[in-house]
Design an enzyme around this catalytic site. Structure first.
Site, PDB file in Angstrom:
ATOM      1  NE  ARG A  78      -2.042   1.915   3.642  1.00 15.67           N
ATOM      2  CZ  ARG A  78      -2.672   2.246   4.769  1.00 15.67           C
ATOM      3  NH1 ARG A  78      -3.939   1.897   4.960  1.00 15.67           N
ATOM      4  NH2 ARG A  78      -2.039   2.881   5.717  1.00 15.67           N
TER       5      ARG A  78
ATOM      6  CB  CYS B  20      -1.483   5.735   2.906  1.00 20.70           C
ATOM      7  SG  CYS B  20      -2.880   6.664   3.577  1.00 20.70           S
TER       8      CYS B  20
END
Length: 124
Positions: A102, A104
């Site tokens: 991920r 972010c």
């Protein structure tokens, strides 16, 4: 190469010249999903409710493509305020239990003034 547009009424329609998602050679790519309820067009209040709706919208596209949260290999998450990081993560963790890779990041602004947006890459 095989390419197929993914479209579902269970996620908000595109608000520009793009598709909700694409299936390409066994991979699913979703467009970023903001927290618009596809049934009502409403945007819920607060980061927790918005994260919930954004994740549900990603899930609807994955499902339409024959995939699922468990098959996600990468997400990119956009926050309007990094101060919402912990609250966003709490909701995100309920959906992406396989812990995909991920990124972010905080951004200056998101469409419709929302607090978060989530996109995903998954296998079929």
């Amino acid at each position: 190469m095989t390419m197929k547009v993914i479209a579902t009424e269970k996620a908000p329609g595109a608000i520009g010249p793009y598709s909700q998602g694409y299936a390409v050679n066994g991979m699913i790519y979703t467009s970023g999903q903001i927290p618009v309820n596809p049934a009502t067009g409403e945007i819920p209040e607060g980061i927790a409710a918005q994260a919930e709706q954004s994740c549900k919208n990603v899930g609807a596209i994955l499902e339409a493509a024959g995939s699922s949260y468990e098959k996600v290999v990468k997400t990119t998450c956009f926050l309007a305020d990094m101060g919402d990081f912990a609250a966003f993560n709490e909701v995100y963790a309920k959906y992406f239990v396989s812990r995909p890779a991920r990124s972010c990041v905080a951004v200056k602004e998101l469409p419709k003034g929302v607090l978060c947006e989530v996109e995903a890459i998954a296998v079929e």
